[in-house]
Write an enzyme that holds these catalytic residues in place. Structure first.
Site, PDB file in Angstrom:
ATOM      1  N   ARG A  48       0.878  -1.177   0.000  1.00  0.00           N
ATOM      2  CA  ARG A  48       0.000   0.000   0.000  1.00  0.00           C
ATOM      3  C   ARG A  48       0.901   1.207   0.000  1.00  0.00           C
ATOM      4  O   ARG A  48       1.691   1.417   0.929  1.00  0.00           O
ATOM      5  CB  ARG A  48      -0.915   0.007   1.222  1.00  0.00           C
ATOM      6  CG  ARG A  48      -1.536   1.367   1.476  1.00  0.00           C
ATOM      7  CD  ARG A  48      -2.656   1.346   2.458  1.00  0.00           C
ATOM      8  NE  ARG A  48      -3.809   0.665   1.896  1.00  0.00           N
ATOM      9  CZ  ARG A  48      -5.035   0.734   2.407  1.00  0.00           C
ATOM     10  NH1 ARG A  48      -5.255   1.439   3.484  1.00  0.00           N
ATOM     11  NH2 ARG A  48      -6.035   0.088   1.848  1.00  0.00           N
TER      12      ARG A  48
ATOM     13  N   HIS B 105      -7.178   0.559  -6.539  1.00  0.00           N
ATOM     14  CA  HIS B 105      -7.377  -0.282  -5.353  1.00  0.00           C
ATOM     15  C   HIS B 105      -8.031  -1.586  -5.858  1.00  0.00           C
ATOM     16  O   HIS B 105      -9.213  -1.846  -5.604  1.00  0.00           O
ATOM     17  CB  HIS B 105      -8.257   0.450  -4.333  1.00  0.00           C
ATOM     18  CG  HIS B 105      -8.208  -0.113  -2.947  1.00  0.00           C
ATOM     19  ND1 HIS B 105      -7.451  -1.226  -2.610  1.00  0.00           N
ATOM     20  CD2 HIS B 105      -8.824   0.285  -1.794  1.00  0.00           C
ATOM     21  CE1 HIS B 105      -7.617  -1.475  -1.322  1.00  0.00           C
ATOM     22  NE2 HIS B 105      -8.436  -0.588  -0.806  1.00  0.00           N
TER      23      HIS B 105
ATOM     24  N   GLN C  84      -9.945  -4.094  -3.538  1.00  0.00           N
ATOM     25  CA  GLN C  84     -11.234  -3.541  -3.119  1.00  0.00           C
ATOM     26  C   GLN C  84     -12.288  -3.756  -4.213  1.00  0.00           C
ATOM     27  O   GLN C  84     -13.377  -4.263  -3.941  1.00  0.00           O
ATOM     28  CB  GLN C  84     -11.066  -2.035  -2.840  1.00  0.00           C
ATOM     29  CG  GLN C  84     -12.339  -1.357  -2.394  1.00  0.00           C
ATOM     30  CD  GLN C  84     -12.752  -1.794  -0.997  1.00  0.00           C
ATOM     31  OE1 GLN C  84     -11.980  -1.719  -0.072  1.00  0.00           O
ATOM     32  NE2 GLN C  84     -13.990  -2.260  -0.842  1.00  0.00           N
TER      33      GLN C  84
ATOM     34  N   ASP D 160     -17.206   7.007  -1.875  1.00  0.00           N
ATOM     35  CA  ASP D 160     -15.958   6.900  -1.109  1.00  0.00           C
ATOM     36  C   ASP D 160     -15.663   8.294  -0.543  1.00  0.00           C
ATOM     37  O   ASP D 160     -16.283   9.283  -0.955  1.00  0.00           O
ATOM     38  CB  ASP D 160     -14.827   6.413  -2.047  1.00  0.00           C
ATOM     39  CG  ASP D 160     -13.500   6.187  -1.327  1.00  0.00           C
ATOM     40  OD1 ASP D 160     -13.480   6.129  -0.085  1.00  0.00           O
ATOM     41  OD2 ASP D 160     -12.456   6.076  -2.027  1.00  0.00           O
TER      42      ASP D 160
ATOM     43  N   CYS E  23     -16.362   1.681   0.334  1.00  0.00           N
ATOM     44  CA  CYS E  23     -15.212   0.830   0.651  1.00  0.00           C
ATOM     45  C   CYS E  23     -14.794   0.945   2.116  1.00  0.00           C
ATOM     46  O   CYS E  23     -14.109   0.058   2.628  1.00  0.00           O
ATOM     47  CB  CYS E  23     -14.046   1.167  -0.267  1.00  0.00           C
ATOM     48  SG  CYS E  23     -13.541   2.887  -0.147  1.00  0.00           S
TER      49      CYS E  23
ATOM     50  N   ARG F 204     -13.437  -8.785   1.397  1.00  0.00           N
ATOM     51  CA  ARG F 204     -12.013  -8.536   1.154  1.00  0.00           C
ATOM     52  C   ARG F 204     -11.224  -9.784   1.548  1.00  0.00           C
ATOM     53  O   ARG F 204     -10.303 -10.204   0.845  1.00  0.00           O
ATOM     54  CB  ARG F 204     -11.522  -7.333   1.981  1.00  0.00           C
ATOM     55  CG  ARG F 204     -12.123  -5.985   1.601  1.00  0.00           C
ATOM     56  CD  ARG F 204     -11.580  -5.481   0.281  1.00  0.00           C
ATOM     57  NE  ARG F 204     -10.132  -5.355   0.285  1.00  0.00           N
ATOM     58  CZ  ARG F 204      -9.444  -4.319   0.786  1.00  0.00           C
ATOM     59  NH1 ARG F 204     -10.088  -3.301   1.333  1.00  0.00           N
ATOM     60  NH2 ARG F 204      -8.113  -4.275   0.730  1.00  0.00           N
TER      61      ARG F 204
HETATM   62  N1   CP Z   1     -11.207  -0.186   2.246  1.00  0.00           N
HETATM   63  C1   CP Z   1      -9.953  -0.255   2.707  1.00  0.00           C
HETATM   64  O1   CP Z   1      -8.999  -0.543   1.975  1.00  0.00           O
HETATM   65  O2   CP Z   1      -9.827  -0.033   4.039  1.00  0.00           O
HETATM   66  P1   CP Z   1      -8.451   0.225   4.822  1.00  0.00           P
HETATM   67  O3   CP Z   1      -7.902   1.533   4.324  1.00  0.00           O
HETATM   68  O4   CP Z   1      -8.855   0.275   6.260  1.00  0.00           O
HETATM   69  O5   CP Z   1      -7.517  -0.898   4.522  1.00  0.00           O
HETATM   70  N1  NVA Z   2      -9.869   6.554  -1.710  1.00  0.00           N
HETATM   71  C1  NVA Z   2      -9.516   6.176  -0.361  1.00  0.00           C
HETATM   72  C2  NVA Z   2      -9.752   4.721  -0.165  1.00  0.00           C
HETATM   73  C3  NVA Z   2      -9.425   4.199   1.211  1.00  0.00           C
HETATM   74  C4  NVA Z   2      -9.630   2.707   1.328  1.00  0.00           C
HETATM   75  C5  NVA Z   2      -8.056   6.535  -0.104  1.00  0.00           C
HETATM   76  O1  NVA Z   2      -7.209   6.347  -0.992  1.00  0.00           O
HETATM   77  O2  NVA Z   2      -7.750   7.009   0.991  1.00  0.00           O
END
Ligand code: CP
Ligand code: NVA
Length: 299
Positions: free
Chosen positions: A109, A136, A139, A218, A258, A286
Site C-alpha cells: 500500500r 485499489h 477492493q 468513497d 469501501c 475482502r
Molecule cells: N477499504 C480499505 O482498503 O480499508 P483500509 O484503508 O482500512 O484498509
Molecule cells: N480513496 C480512499 C480509499 C481508502 C480505502 C483513499 O485512498 O484514501
C-alpha cells in the site's frame, strides 16, 4: 494448483482477464463456504511468507491480508510506514530485490502507482497492489464479488459511483468495463476520473443514479490529500449520498462504500446504516477474495 495466474502480479485490474476474475471468484466462494462451515482449508500457503508493506494507514487491508494468510497456513510479515520507507531509506528496486530473497509474495500500500509498478518490475515474487493513488484492485474485486452475491448476476446491472474520481473509482471502472457492466460516474467538475471505454462520466449525481442497481461512494479526500479536505468539502457538497439521492435509484439498489466512511460528508449516517447498505459485507469479502488471489498467484 496449476493456474495461468501463478507467479503473476496484481498491480491493476487490467492485469486480469474476465476468465481469470471468474476463476478467482469461484475459489473465493469455495473458501468462504469452507470458512463458514468450519471445514479446514487446504494449507495452500504452508511454508510461505508474505510481506505486507504499508506506507499509509489501514484497517481492512491490513487485517484481512494478515488473517487470510494465517488461515491459509502462511506467515504474514507486516511492515508499517516507518520501517521499509519505499524509495526513501532505499530505492524501490533494492527493496523489491531484497524482499524477493526472503518472502514468497509482496502486498504493498503506497502513494505513487509507479512505486507498485517498479516493485513488480524488480521483484521476482508476485506483487499485489493494496492501494495506490491510481488503483485499489483488491477492493474493486471484493466489491463486484459482493454485487454478484447480492444480485446473482451482472447481467443488466447499472452501477453509479458518486463523489471523487479516485483510486477506488478507477478500479471499479476498469472492472465494470472488463465484465461489461454499465457504470455511470458523477463527480464535481475537475474531479473526473480518466475516461474509459463505455463508462459514462457526468457532473450531475441525479443523472448517474437514475435506474441504478448500486450506488457507490468513497471519501472526498483520500489518504495523502488531507490538505485539500476543507476545499473538497465545499466543492463536493451536492454529491452526498443521502436519502433523497437514494430515492432516485432503483428501489432495491445496494448502497456501497469501501470504508472508512466520513459520516454526513460523502454519505449520511441513515443511508450508511440503512437496509440497503452492504458495506460490512464488502469489508468481509475482502478476506475471501484476497485469499483466492493469494492462492492463485502464490501456490
Ligand atoms: N477499504 C480499505 O482498503 O480499508 P483500509 O484503508 O482500512 O484498509
Ligand atoms: N480513496 C480512499 C480509499 C481508502 C480505502 C483513499 O485512498 O484514501
Amino acid at each position: 494448483m496449476t493456474s495461468k495466474l501463478k507467479g503473476r502480479d496484481l498491480a491493476s485490474i487490467s492485469d486480469l482477464s474476465y476468465a481469470e476474475i471468474k476463476e478467482i471468484y469461484l475459489l473465493a466462494a469455495k473458501l468462504k463456504k469452507e470458512l463458514k462451515t468450519g471445514k479446514n482449508h487446504k494449507p495452500y500457503l504452508k511454508g510461505k511468507s508474505i510481506a505486507l508493506v504499508f506506507e499509509k494507514p489501514s484497517n481492512r487491508t491490513r487485517v484481512s491480508f494478515d488473517v487470510g494468510i494465517y488461515q491459509l497456513g502462511g506467515h504474514p510479515v507486516v511492515l508499517m510506514p516507518d520501517e521499509i520507507q519505499l524509495g526513501l531509506r532505499e530505492s524501490v528496486a533494492d527493496v523489491a530485490r531484497t524482499l524477493s530473497r526472503f518472502v514468497d509474495g509482496i502486498v504493498v500500500r503506497t502513494f505513487a502507482h509507479k512505486s507498485v509498478e517498479e516493485l513488480a518490475k524488480h521483484a521476482s515474487v508476485p506483487v499485489i497492489n493494496g492501494l495506490s493513488d491510481q488503483e485499489h484492485p483488491c477492493q474493486a474485486l471484493a466489491d463486484f464479488f459482493t454485487i454478484l452475491e447480492k444480485k446473482r448476476t451482472f447481467k443488466g446491472l447499472k452501477i453509479a459511483y458518486v463523489g471523487d474520481g479516485n483510486n477506488v473509482c478507477y478500479s471499479l471502472m476498469l472492472l465494470a468495463e472488463q465484465i461489461g457492466v454499465k457504470m455511470s460516474v458523477a463527480t464535481p467538475k475537475g474531479y473526473e476520473p480518466r475516461a474509459l471505454g463505455a463508462i459514462q462520466i457526468v457532473n450531475d449525481p441525479r443523472e448517474a443514479v437514475k435506474d441504478a442497481d448500486v450506488i457507490y461512494t468513497d471519501v472526498w479526500a483520500s489518504m495523502g490529500q488531507e490538505k485539500e479536505a476543507a476545499e473538497k468539502k465545499l466543492k463536493f457538497k451536492d454529491f452526498q449520498v443521502n436519502a433523497k439521492l437514494l430515492s432516485l435509484a432503483k428501489k432495491d439498489a445496494l448502497v456501497m462504500h469501501c470504508l472508512p466512511a466520513h459520516r454526513d460528508e460523502e454519505i449520511t449516517d441513515d443511508v450508511l446504516e440503512g437496509k440497503q447498505s452492504v458495506v460490512f459485507d464488502q469489508a468481509e469479502n475482502r478476506l475471501h477474495v484476497q485469499k483466492a488471489i493469494l492462492v492463485k498467484l502464490l501456490s
